[in-house]
Design a protein around this motif. Structure first.
Motif, PDB file in Angstrom:
ATOM      1  N   HIS A 173       0.866  -1.170   0.000  1.00  0.00           N
ATOM      2  CA  HIS A 173       0.000   0.000   0.000  1.00  0.00           C
ATOM      3  C   HIS A 173       0.908   1.227   0.000  1.00  0.00           C
ATOM      4  O   HIS A 173       2.053   1.145   0.455  1.00  0.00           O
ATOM      5  N   ILE A 174       0.410   2.352  -0.472  1.00  0.00           N
ATOM      6  CA  ILE A 174       1.244   3.555  -0.518  1.00  0.00           C
ATOM      7  C   ILE A 174       1.744   3.927   0.884  1.00  0.00           C
ATOM      8  O   ILE A 174       1.012   3.760   1.863  1.00  0.00           O
ATOM      9  N   ASP A 175       3.013   4.330   0.936  1.00  0.00           N
ATOM     10  CA  ASP A 175       3.673   4.762   2.188  1.00  0.00           C
ATOM     11  C   ASP A 175       3.993   3.622   3.146  1.00  0.00           C
ATOM     12  O   ASP A 175       4.392   3.877   4.275  1.00  0.00           O
ATOM     13  N   HIS A 176       3.814   2.391   2.732  1.00  0.00           N
ATOM     14  CA  HIS A 176       4.149   1.286   3.630  1.00  0.00           C
ATOM     15  C   HIS A 176       5.655   0.976   3.635  1.00  0.00           C
ATOM     16  O   HIS A 176       6.097   0.159   4.417  1.00  0.00           O
ATOM     17  N   GLY A 177       6.422   1.657   2.739  1.00  0.00           N
ATOM     18  CA  GLY A 177       7.880   1.560   2.840  1.00  0.00           C
ATOM     19  C   GLY A 177       8.577   0.884   1.675  1.00  0.00           C
ATOM     20  O   GLY A 177       9.745   0.489   1.784  1.00  0.00           O
ATOM     21  N   LYS A 178       7.900   0.791   0.543  1.00  0.00           N
ATOM     22  CA  LYS A 178       8.477   0.126  -0.624  1.00  0.00           C
ATOM     23  C   LYS A 178       9.798   0.768  -1.075  1.00  0.00           C
ATOM     24  O   LYS A 178      10.794   0.073  -1.264  1.00  0.00           O
ATOM     25  N   SER A 179       9.798   2.094  -1.222  1.00  0.00           N
ATOM     26  CA  SER A 179      11.028   2.759  -1.688  1.00  0.00           C
ATOM     27  C   SER A 179      12.145   2.623  -0.664  1.00  0.00           C
ATOM     28  O   SER A 179      13.311   2.429  -1.028  1.00  0.00           O
ATOM     29  N   THR A 180      11.797   2.713   0.603  1.00  0.00           N
ATOM     30  CA  THR A 180      12.805   2.605   1.658  1.00  0.00           C
ATOM     31  C   THR A 180      13.428   1.210   1.650  1.00  0.00           C
ATOM     32  O   THR A 180      14.652   1.071   1.742  1.00  0.00           O
ATOM     33  N   ASN A 218       6.634  -4.340   8.016  1.00  0.00           N
ATOM     34  CA  ASN A 218       7.612  -3.246   8.077  1.00  0.00           C
ATOM     35  C   ASN A 218       7.297  -2.281   9.235  1.00  0.00           C
ATOM     36  O   ASN A 218       6.217  -2.325   9.810  1.00  0.00           O
ATOM     37  N   LYS A 219       8.261  -1.448   9.535  1.00  0.00           N
ATOM     38  CA  LYS A 219       8.148  -0.377  10.542  1.00  0.00           C
ATOM     39  C   LYS A 219       7.993  -0.913  11.957  1.00  0.00           C
ATOM     40  O   LYS A 219       7.294  -0.316  12.783  1.00  0.00           O
ATOM     41  N   ASP A 245      10.074  -0.775  14.149  1.00  0.00           N
ATOM     42  CA  ASP A 245      10.736   0.153  15.084  1.00  0.00           C
ATOM     43  C   ASP A 245       9.769   1.209  15.598  1.00  0.00           C
ATOM     44  O   ASP A 245      10.012   1.846  16.616  1.00  0.00           O
ATOM     45  N   SER A 269      12.514  -3.465   9.937  1.00  0.00           N
ATOM     46  CA  SER A 269      12.441  -2.015   9.847  1.00  0.00           C
ATOM     47  C   SER A 269      13.259  -1.628   8.627  1.00  0.00           C
ATOM     48  O   SER A 269      14.488  -1.729   8.645  1.00  0.00           O
ATOM     49  N   ALA A 270      12.577  -1.221   7.581  1.00  0.00           N
ATOM     50  CA  ALA A 270      13.303  -0.801   6.369  1.00  0.00           C
ATOM     51  C   ALA A 270      14.101   0.451   6.674  1.00  0.00           C
ATOM     52  O   ALA A 270      15.117   0.729   6.033  1.00  0.00           O
ATOM     53  N   LYS A 271      13.661   1.180   7.686  1.00  0.00           N
ATOM     54  CA  LYS A 271      14.336   2.432   8.032  1.00  0.00           C
ATOM     55  C   LYS A 271      15.690   2.162   8.691  1.00  0.00           C
ATOM     56  O   LYS A 271      16.714   2.683   8.247  1.00  0.00           O
TER      57      LYS A 271
HETATM   58  P1  GDP Z   1       6.365   3.833  -0.309  1.00  0.00           P
HETATM   59  O1  GDP Z   1       5.261   4.802  -0.647  1.00  0.00           O
HETATM   60  O2  GDP Z   1       5.813   2.462  -0.048  1.00  0.00           O
HETATM   61  O3  GDP Z   1       7.492   3.831  -1.291  1.00  0.00           O
HETATM   62  O4  GDP Z   1       6.937   4.302   1.116  1.00  0.00           O
HETATM   63  P2  GDP Z   1       8.290   5.014   1.469  1.00  0.00           P
HETATM   64  O5  GDP Z   1       9.439   4.076   1.364  1.00  0.00           O
HETATM   65  O6  GDP Z   1       8.383   6.279   0.712  1.00  0.00           O
HETATM   66  O7  GDP Z   1       8.047   5.267   3.028  1.00  0.00           O
HETATM   67  C1  GDP Z   1       6.969   6.066   3.488  1.00  0.00           C
HETATM   68  C2  GDP Z   1       7.363   6.702   4.797  1.00  0.00           C
HETATM   69  O8  GDP Z   1       7.529   5.709   5.788  1.00  0.00           O
HETATM   70  C3  GDP Z   1       8.663   7.472   4.736  1.00  0.00           C
HETATM   71  O9  GDP Z   1       8.532   8.630   5.509  1.00  0.00           O
HETATM   72  C4  GDP Z   1       9.675   6.510   5.343  1.00  0.00           C
HETATM   73  O10 GDP Z   1      10.734   7.184   5.932  1.00  0.00           O
HETATM   74  C5  GDP Z   1       8.828   5.795   6.376  1.00  0.00           C
HETATM   75  N1  GDP Z   1       9.318   4.455   6.639  1.00  0.00           N
HETATM   76  C6  GDP Z   1       9.629   3.479   5.755  1.00  0.00           C
HETATM   77  N2  GDP Z   1      10.061   2.369   6.375  1.00  0.00           N
HETATM   78  C7  GDP Z   1      10.031   2.642   7.707  1.00  0.00           C
HETATM   79  C8  GDP Z   1      10.357   1.902   8.883  1.00  0.00           C
HETATM   80  O11 GDP Z   1      10.791   0.749   8.838  1.00  0.00           O
HETATM   81  N3  GDP Z   1      10.166   2.514  10.079  1.00  0.00           N
HETATM   82  C9  GDP Z   1       9.707   3.772  10.180  1.00  0.00           C
HETATM   83  N4  GDP Z   1       9.562   4.287  11.386  1.00  0.00           N
HETATM   84  N5  GDP Z   1       9.392   4.514   9.100  1.00  0.00           N
HETATM   85  C10 GDP Z   1       9.557   3.960   7.884  1.00  0.00           C
END
Ligand code: GDP
Ligand code: MG
Length: 597
Positions: free
Chosen positions: A14-21, A133-134, A136, A165-167
């Motif tokens: 889903h959008i913002d779930h951390g794919k790019s990270t 994901n996330k 943390d 945690s992709a972060k």
């Molecule tokens: P995408 O839309 O799936 O590509 O999501 P992004 O990779 O752009 O991540 C969306 C937001 O979630 C960004 O602000 C990231 O920094 C944050 N994020 C991604 N992975 C993690 C994680 O493992 N932990 C936390 N706390 N934030 C994360």
């Protein structure tokens, strides 16, 4: 690389779930890019975009992973387009993969796009690797998320679910190990004739059309004579290569490889995602099934504001080069002057283009009410006119009957708002054809007139569902429909750019609402002006746009006011021709039409 050491996979989320990270972490941990580069890389892409006015839309990349068992694997991470409007493109990128990482944000749990993307992945027979994901994040609900994932599909009920945690990078190594253990190696045959799937494409102003390909059978050598099967065009084979993540030329791509070919094609519309690339002299027996040529569904006029016609033309030209579904022809309206009739995949696509014109080119455009394509069957002749501009809709006396396009749509929503979502679909003439469950989410299938979803449907759906429901649309077919053209006349003069097409049964109520809105959006003049909606030559709704206030105060004497108004009105009737160009049409006026659809 040996075929059994290659893994081709996508990340779906889903959008913002951390794919790019996660993609960045994978590239870092495989040393495809350094941590410093992962930031620099993104920046570069954006500068390239700004410099050339193009979108670097795909982040497909080849990585080499040194596994714990001592073996080096080739990991091809295949990027998928993010937008629901592009279901077909998403599906083709997934078809280039053998596995998919299903990434779910532990603070949000399974969301509608998780479900929609999972289904596309399963339709493409991909092995699914579920990842939470996330972890943390303080708000993470990991166990709950795990239960939601397990409930999505019987296969996931037993699967090992990874927690990362992709972060911070925690758990990412375990996922990298799982990729070669869980995902299958590509299964194609080296000895067979070349067969490659075109799963994405890109236009470079210097090199022309570049196709993203996955080799399914055989080999592709530099210079080998190749052709596109569905389009039936021979293409040049000037350069082939892989993404590292930048384009790096190679001499050969073999079974399982993911890379690119510079086709030499100059027209971006000549290459379509889903086509099959094969050897010109020794073609593969069967092309990939389900190839669909681009099918724009929504049309609207774009007109420049601030006399920026030439700037707008240049910007539209550039944007259309990279997007074969966004095409344009020049058009002229009496009311608006010179502009462009543009085609889109859907209303979100239109919105994206509008935003890009604003963000990337600083251009504000006036957008006329969007419409779909009608097939107008004319009386007496057997002629069928394809009409995608209401201005060009034939006069009613000439029409035998009209056909309008229908779509099959799939809405994924949660149970809490199900009633409202069904009401919305009902109100838009949707016929429910199927309904099922996916975890705690409901999937609804409707057959619906495309015009009904072409305007505000998506926004209404998002608003009802607080942003979470997804909409997937697919063209179905044409069906006869009782539709009429509504013309809008202001001060007795038809304003061509305001014409639109509606179902006859909806015309009375819609036009009543419309004229009420026009009362507030049409700029006032010194005299009262009628605004009328006209169907088949008859006025079916009317409102008087009041005159400017200050004029009403002439001497405070009633008789002279009406005399003066009458005079002004007479003058205006005489000057009707001149008056046409005098009515300033703002975006609000066009949005009035959108609002009531
Ligand atoms: P995408 O839309 O799936 O590509 O999501 P992004 O990779 O752009 O991540 C969306 C937001 O979630 C960004 O602000 C990231 O920094 C944050 N994020 C991604 N992975 C993690 C994680 O493992 N932990 C936390 N706390 N934030 C994360
Ligand atoms: Mg992203």
């Amino acid at each position: 690389m040996k075929q059994n050491l290659i893994r081709n996979f996508a990340i779906i989320a889903h959008i913002d779930h951390g794919k790019s990270t996660l993609a960045d972490r994978i590239m870092e941990q495989t040393q495809t890019i350094s941590a410093r580069e992962s930031k620099a890389q993104l920046l570069d892409d954006m500068q390239v975009e700004q410099a050339h006015g193009i979108t670097v839309k795909s982040r497909t990349v080849r990585n080499f992973y040194q596994a714990d068992n001592g073996v080096e694997y080739e990991y091809n991470l295949i990027d998928t387009p993010g937008h629901v409007d592009f279901t077909y493109e998403v599906s083709k990128s997934l078809a280039a993969s053998d596995g998919a990482i299903l990434l779910v944000d532990a603070t949000q749990g399974v969301q509608a796009q998780t479900v929609a993307n999972l289904r596309l992945a399963q339709e493409n027979h991909l092995t699914i690797l579920p990842v939470i994901n996330k972890i943390d994040n303080a708000a993470a609900e990991v166990d709950k998320t795990e239960r939601e994932i397990r409930a999505l599909s019987p296969k996931l009920y037993e699967a090992k679910i990874y927690r990362i945690s992709a972060k911070t990078g925690k758990g990412v190594h375990e996922v990298l190990e799982a990729i070669h253990q869980v995902f299958p190696a590509p299964s194609g045959q080296t000895q067979a004739p070349l067969k490659a799937l075109v799963f994405d494409s890109f236009y470079d102003s210097f090199k022309g059309v570049i196709a993203y390909i996955r080799i399914v059978n055989g080999n592709l050598k530099l210079g080998q004579q190749v052709k596109l099967m569905a389009a039936n065009t021979a293409i040049q084979n000037k350069e082939i290569g892989v993404f590292t993540p930048s384009r790096t030329a190679t001499d050969e791509l073999t079974v399982g490889d993911v890379g690119y070919i510079i086709t030499g094609l100059k027209d971006p519309t000549s290459l379509r995602v889903g086509d099959t690339l094969t050897d010109a002299n020794q073609p593969t027996a069967e092309a990939f099934p389900g190839y669909k040529p681009a099918q724009p569904m929504v049309y609207a006029g774009f007109y420049p504001k601030d006399d920026a016609y030439r700037d707008l033309e240049l910007a539209i030209e550039k944007l259309s080069l990279n997007d074969s579904s966004f095409q344009y022809v020049r058009e002229t309206s009496e009311a608006l002057g010179q502009g462009f009739r543009c085609s889109f995949l859907g209303i979100f696509h239109l919105q994206i283009i509008r935003e890009r014109l604003k963000d990337e080119y600083g251009l504000n455009v006036l957008t006329t009410a969007p419409n779909v394509t009608y097939r107008v069957h004319l009386k007496d002749t057997n002629e069928v006119q394809i009409v995608n501009n209401p201005i060009a809709f034939p006069g009613f006396a000439k029409i035998d009957y009209v056909e309008e396009p229908f779509s099959n749509i799939r809405i994924t929503t949660d149970n809490a708002v199900l009633g409202d979502v069904m009401k919305l679909a009902d109100a838009h003439k949707g016929q429910l054809t199927d309904m099922g469950n996916q975890a705690e989410l409901i999937v609804l299938h409707y057959r619906i007139p495309t015009a009904e979803i072409a305007y505000d449907f998506f926004n209404a759906l998002k608003s009802i569902s607080h942003g979470y429901a997804t909409l997937e649309t697919e063209f179905a077919d044409y069906e006869p429909a009782d539709v009429v053209k509504v013309e809008v006349a202001i001060n007795y003069s038809v304003v061509d750019a305001l014409s639109f097409i509606v179902h006859r049964e909806d015309a009375p109520a819609m036009t009543q609402q419309l004229v009420k809105k026009l009362k507030h959006t049409i700029p006032r003049h010194l005299y009262p002006m009628p605004a009328q909606a006209i169907v088949e030559g008859k006025s079916i709704a009317r409102v008087d746009i009041p005159p400017l206030r200050k004029n009403a105060a002439v001497n405070g004497e009633k008789r002279s006011i009406s005399k003066k108004q009458a005079l002004l009105r007479r003058q205006s009737m005489n000057k009707r021709q001149a008056e046409k160009s005098n009515i300033k049409l703002s975006q609000d006026v066009f949005d009035s039409i959108l609002d009531i659809s």
